[in-house]
Design a protein around this motif. Structure first.
Motif, mmCIF file in Angstrom:
data_model
loop_
_atom_site.group_PDB
_atom_site.id
_atom_site.type_symbol
_atom_site.label_atom_id
_atom_site.label_comp_id
_atom_site.label_asym_id
_atom_site.label_seq_id
_atom_site.Cartn_x
_atom_site.Cartn_y
_atom_site.Cartn_z
ATOM 1 N N ALA A 1 -3.510 -3.109 10.693
ATOM 2 C CA ALA A 1 -3.157 -2.249 9.552
ATOM 3 C C ALA A 1 -3.749 -0.853 9.718
ATOM 4 O O ALA A 1 -3.070 0.156 9.457
ATOM 5 C CB ALA A 1 -3.656 -2.880 8.256
ATOM 6 N N LEU A 2 -5.004 -0.784 10.174
ATOM 7 C CA LEU A 2 -5.641 0.514 10.372
ATOM 8 C C LEU A 2 -4.965 1.291 11.496
ATOM 9 O O LEU A 2 -4.722 2.496 11.380
ATOM 10 C CB LEU A 2 -7.135 0.331 10.673
ATOM 11 C CG LEU A 2 -7.951 1.614 10.845
ATOM 12 C CD1 LEU A 2 -7.845 2.498 9.613
ATOM 13 C CD2 LEU A 2 -9.408 1.290 11.145
ATOM 14 N N SER A 3 -4.645 0.595 12.562
ATOM 15 C CA SER A 3 -3.986 1.234 13.706
ATOM 16 C C SER A 3 -2.639 1.846 13.292
ATOM 17 O O SER A 3 -2.329 2.989 13.645
ATOM 18 C CB SER A 3 -3.787 0.200 14.817
ATOM 19 O OG SER A 3 -3.207 0.787 15.946
ATOM 20 N N TRP A 4 -1.852 1.097 12.520
ATOM 21 C CA TRP A 4 -0.549 1.591 12.070
ATOM 22 C C TRP A 4 -0.710 2.754 11.092
ATOM 23 O O TRP A 4 0.059 3.722 11.136
ATOM 24 C CB TRP A 4 0.259 0.475 11.423
ATOM 25 C CG TRP A 4 0.922 -0.450 12.393
ATOM 26 C CD1 TRP A 4 0.581 -1.748 12.635
ATOM 27 C CD2 TRP A 4 2.028 -0.175 13.249
ATOM 28 N NE1 TRP A 4 1.396 -2.303 13.582
ATOM 29 C CE2 TRP A 4 2.306 -1.351 13.979
ATOM 30 C CE3 TRP A 4 2.815 0.950 13.466
ATOM 31 C CZ2 TRP A 4 3.331 -1.436 14.913
ATOM 32 C CZ3 TRP A 4 3.848 0.878 14.400
ATOM 33 C CH2 TRP A 4 4.099 -0.300 15.108
ATOM 34 N N SER A 5 -1.702 2.683 10.203
ATOM 35 C CA SER A 5 -1.893 3.767 9.217
ATOM 36 C C SER A 5 -2.344 5.054 9.904
ATOM 37 O O SER A 5 -1.967 6.153 9.495
ATOM 38 C CB SER A 5 -2.900 3.353 8.141
ATOM 39 O OG SER A 5 -4.200 3.210 8.674
ATOM 40 N N ILE A 6 -3.147 4.921 10.962
ATOM 41 C CA ILE A 6 -3.559 6.099 11.740
ATOM 42 C C ILE A 6 -2.339 6.710 12.433
ATOM 43 O O ILE A 6 -2.159 7.931 12.442
ATOM 44 C CB ILE A 6 -4.642 5.730 12.767
ATOM 45 C CG1 ILE A 6 -5.974 5.414 12.052
ATOM 46 C CG2 ILE A 6 -4.851 6.849 13.784
ATOM 47 C CD1 ILE A 6 -7.038 4.820 12.961
ATOM 48 N N ARG A 7 -1.514 5.848 12.965
ATOM 49 C CA ARG A 7 -0.309 6.331 13.650
ATOM 50 C C ARG A 7 0.633 7.038 12.665
ATOM 51 O O ARG A 7 1.322 7.999 13.025
ATOM 52 C CB ARG A 7 0.411 5.156 14.318
ATOM 53 C CG ARG A 7 1.430 5.583 15.349
ATOM 54 C CD ARG A 7 1.747 4.442 16.298
ATOM 55 N NE ARG A 7 2.644 4.888 17.348
ATOM 56 C CZ ARG A 7 2.960 4.149 18.411
ATOM 57 N NH1 ARG A 7 2.421 2.955 18.558
ATOM 58 N NH2 ARG A 7 3.780 4.615 19.335
ATOM 59 N N ALA A 8 0.636 6.568 11.418
ATOM 60 C CA ALA A 8 1.467 7.186 10.385
ATOM 61 C C ALA A 8 0.822 8.442 9.810
ATOM 62 O O ALA A 8 1.442 9.156 9.031
ATOM 63 C CB ALA A 8 1.720 6.188 9.257
ATOM 64 N N LYS A 9 -0.467 8.670 10.176
ATOM 65 C CA LYS A 9 -1.246 9.782 9.609
ATOM 66 C C LYS A 9 -1.294 9.685 8.077
ATOM 67 O O LYS A 9 -1.214 10.688 7.364
ATOM 68 C CB LYS A 9 -0.689 11.141 10.046
ATOM 69 C CG LYS A 9 -0.812 11.395 11.543
ATOM 70 C CD LYS A 9 -0.300 12.782 11.916
ATOM 71 C CE LYS A 9 -0.580 13.113 13.386
ATOM 72 N NZ LYS A 9 0.053 12.194 14.331
ATOM 73 N N ASP A 10 -1.436 8.443 7.610
ATOM 74 C CA ASP A 10 -1.465 8.155 6.169
ATOM 75 C C ASP A 10 -2.921 8.061 5.715
ATOM 76 O O ASP A 10 -3.553 7.006 5.822
ATOM 77 C CB ASP A 10 -0.726 6.844 5.894
ATOM 78 C CG ASP A 10 -0.514 6.587 4.412
ATOM 79 O OD1 ASP A 10 -1.326 7.080 3.610
ATOM 80 O OD2 ASP A 10 0.454 5.885 4.063
ATOM 81 N N ALA A 11 -3.466 9.173 5.222
ATOM 82 C CA ALA A 11 -4.885 9.232 4.858
ATOM 83 C C ALA A 11 -5.228 8.267 3.730
ATOM 84 O O ALA A 11 -6.279 7.606 3.759
ATOM 85 C CB ALA A 11 -5.260 10.654 4.456
ATOM 86 N N ALA A 12 -4.365 8.170 2.726
ATOM 87 C CA ALA A 12 -4.643 7.302 1.576
ATOM 88 C C ALA A 12 -4.721 5.840 2.000
ATOM 89 O O ALA A 12 -5.627 5.104 1.571
ATOM 90 C CB ALA A 12 -3.560 7.484 0.508
ATOM 91 N N PHE A 13 -3.790 5.417 2.852
ATOM 92 C CA PHE A 13 -3.789 4.018 3.286
ATOM 93 C C PHE A 13 -4.951 3.743 4.238
ATOM 94 O O PHE A 13 -5.551 2.667 4.206
ATOM 95 C CB PHE A 13 -2.453 3.671 3.937
ATOM 96 C CG PHE A 13 -2.098 2.217 3.818
ATOM 97 C CD1 PHE A 13 -1.874 1.643 2.575
ATOM 98 C CD2 PHE A 13 -1.994 1.416 4.942
ATOM 99 C CE1 PHE A 13 -1.546 0.298 2.453
ATOM 100 C CE2 PHE A 13 -1.669 0.074 4.835
ATOM 101 C CZ PHE A 13 -1.443 -0.491 3.587
ATOM 102 N N ALA A 14 -5.281 4.730 5.078
ATOM 103 C CA ALA A 14 -6.429 4.585 5.976
ATOM 104 C C ALA A 14 -7.718 4.432 5.167
ATOM 105 O O ALA A 14 -8.611 3.654 5.533
ATOM 106 C CB ALA A 14 -6.533 5.784 6.910
ATOM 107 N N THR A 15 -7.809 5.157 4.056
ATOM 108 C CA THR A 15 -8.977 5.038 3.171
ATOM 109 C C THR A 15 -9.054 3.639 2.582
ATOM 110 O O THR A 15 -10.126 3.010 2.556
ATOM 111 C CB THR A 15 -8.888 6.080 2.033
ATOM 112 O OG1 THR A 15 -8.966 7.387 2.601
ATOM 113 C CG2 THR A 15 -10.015 5.906 1.028
ATOM 114 N N LEU A 16 -7.921 3.134 2.104
ATOM 115 C CA LEU A 16 -7.868 1.786 1.525
ATOM 116 C C LEU A 16 -8.309 0.730 2.532
ATOM 117 O O LEU A 16 -9.114 -0.155 2.214
ATOM 118 C CB LEU A 16 -6.438 1.500 1.046
ATOM 119 C CG LEU A 16 -6.158 0.074 0.552
ATOM 120 C CD1 LEU A 16 -6.940 -0.213 -0.725
ATOM 121 C CD2 LEU A 16 -4.668 -0.126 0.308
ATOM 122 N N ILE A 17 -7.815 0.823 3.741
ATOM 123 C CA ILE A 17 -8.151 -0.176 4.765
ATOM 124 C C ILE A 17 -9.615 -0.040 5.186
ATOM 125 O O ILE A 17 -10.293 -1.039 5.440
ATOM 126 C CB ILE A 17 -7.209 -0.050 5.983
ATOM 127 C CG1 ILE A 17 -5.764 -0.289 5.549
ATOM 128 C CG2 ILE A 17 -7.588 -1.055 7.067
ATOM 129 C CD1 ILE A 17 -4.733 0.146 6.554
#
Length: 215
Positions: free
Chosen positions: A48-64
């Motif tokens: 999940a973290l790897s995919w959120s980083i790839r998406a450059k999704d800061a909010a989701f990266a914070t959640l994970i």
């Protein structure tokens, strides 16, 4: 392309490559977000973290990152160490992800017995406000083994800063949760007492050490 079912990560990566080749940036972000949410729902935090980083999704990266920290508090160890150890510039995507990466680095330095570097990093996480306030007590407890080393690790100034952080934290808690602090919480009281004793002992040793060096 948006209607292509993404049953597996392998298929998602194949579709992703096609989108990247055609510079379909919105579709790339959409695919990464979908896969990140799917991985999180299956409790696969690393994926999940790897995919959120790839998406450059800061909010989701914070959640994970929060989930990683909660998992650490529950288990006492990190999962997906390879990913966390190799975040590199990606850790700058969000403040919480930065803290996760730096906190793991502290544990690595401590494990390698680089106590001075570990102490400096631990203190900077609090004084630079990188660490969430809810995690300060965990960091202060992490400082205990360093405070109890035979060799003085924390300088006089660093010890004063730790003392200030401890008092600031206990002051905040007394304002926010007076009813909780009024209860006989033996565990919390023991932690605070151990920390205050260790800090006082370290301060005395650091004063002697630094005074001897100056002399």
């Amino acid at each position: 392309m948006e209607r292509v079912p993404l049953e597996t990560e392998r298929k998602a990566l194949k579709v992703l490559r096609i989108c990247e080749q055609r510079q379909m940036n919105e579709q790339v972000r959409s695919i990464c977000k979908i896969m990140a949410k799917r991985a999180l729902s299956n409790n696969r935090l690393g994926s999940a973290l790897s995919w959120s980083i790839r998406a450059k999704d800061a909010a989701f990266a914070t959640l994970i990152s929060e989930r990683f920290l909660q998992d650490y508090c529950t288990r006492g160890s990190f999962s997906d160490l390879d990913l966390i150890d190799n975040l590199g510039p990606a850790m700058l995507l969000s403040d919480r992800l930065t803290f996760l990466g730096k906190y793991r680095e502290f544990h690595r330095l401590y494990g390698e017995k680089k106590f001075t570097d570990a102490a400096k990093l631990l203190l900077s996480l609090m004084t630079a406000k990188i660490a969430p306030r809810s995690f300060w007590m965990t960091l202060l407890i992490d400082a205990l083994p360093l405070l109890e080393q035979k060799e003085v690790i924390f300088s006089v100034d660093q010890t004063h800063e730790l003392m200030f952080c401890l008092e600031e934290l206990t002051s905040d808690n007394s304002k926010l949760q007076p009813e909780r602090l009024a209860q006989d919480d033996d565990v919390e009281s023991t932690k605070l007492e151990l920390l205050r004793l260790a800090l006082a002992r370290n301060l005395a040793m650091a004063i002697v050490k630094e005074g001897t060096v100056e002399a």
